[in-house]
Design a protein around this motif. Structure first.
Motif, short mmCIF file in Angstrom:
data_model
loop_
_atom_site.label_atom_id
_atom_site.label_comp_id
_atom_site.label_asym_id
_atom_site.label_seq_id
_atom_site.Cartn_x
_atom_site.Cartn_y
_atom_site.Cartn_z
N LYS A 64 -1.25 -5.61 0.64
CA LYS A 64 -2.13 -4.72 -0.17
C LYS A 64 -2.38 -3.54 0.54
N GLU A 65 -2.61 -3.70 2.01
CA GLU A 65 -2.70 -2.32 2.65
C GLU A 65 -1.44 -1.33 2.62
N ARG A 67 0.72 -1.23 0.35
CA ARG A 67 0.75 -0.82 -1.27
C ARG A 67 -0.17 0.37 -1.33
N SER A 68 -1.30 0.27 -0.75
CA SER A 68 -2.46 1.30 -0.99
C SER A 68 -2.26 2.50 -0.22
#
Length: 196
Positions: A64-65, A67-68
């Motif tokens: 998730k990090e 992708r962010s």
């Protein structure tokens, strides 16, 4: 004539019986040989597990990090390109609006400036897209490597022969008893927190 056919049939029955005996005796010998040479496979077969890739993507903190960060970089690049496009558009509109008041040399100079800006914009876009693609590939490969390494470690105590990722529309049947997604997500997140 009847006796000849009877004798031929008797011979054929004996031949078939011998072939069946030889075939099944050899097969049992082969099964014994094969089972003795592969003692690493447990008697009850091998175990297969799977994890849901979309759940992993939504719950693995590192992913998730990543992708962010990639989305933030993409937006930053988009803003920069948008600024260059606006500058080009403004220069073009200025030339159209004030073109009547300019000399031929000034018009030619501004047209050349606009063409140079357009060329620079296209080059910048191409370089940024390639840079973004390379960074995305590198970071996602790193995440994939971490998942693979964790699965090797995870599997040392579990003993699975195969662990598949279930990508939507790739697996037609799955028994949820063999779904290890929660274990994988929990373990990966704990490992990431410890390394962070």
């Amino acid at each position: 004539m009847k006796n000849v056919l009877l004798i031929i049939n008797a011979i054929l029955v004996l031949a078939v019986a011998y072939l069946l005996y030889a075939h099944f005796t050899e097969k049992n010998h082969l099964i014994t040989t094969v089972s003795n040479s592969y003692t690493a496979v447990p008697a009850n077969g091998f175990k297969i597990a799977y994890f849901e890739m979309d759940s992993l993507q939504n719950q693995y903190v590192l992913l998730k990090e990543v992708r962010s960060a990639l989305m933030a970089k993409d937006q930053e690049m988009g803003k920069e390109l948008s600024g260059l496009e606006n500058s080009l558009r403004n220069k073009y509109q200025d030339l159209q609006k004030n073109g009547n008041a300019l000399s031929q040399a000034e018009i030619a100079s501004r047209q050349q400036e606009i063409m140079d800006l357009d060329k620079n914009l296209k080059n910048k876009r191409q370089v940024m897209e390639q840079e973004m693609q390379d960074e995305s590939f590198k970071k996602l490969q790193d995440v994939k490597k971490r998942i693979e390494d964790y699965l090797k470690e995870y599997n040392q105590s579990k003993g699975y022969a195969y662990i598949f990722s279930n990508v939507p529309d790739m697996m037609y049947y799955k028994d949820t008893a063999y779904n290890i997604t929660a274990d994988i997500v929990k373990g990966l997140n704990e490992q990431y927190r410890q390394k962070k």
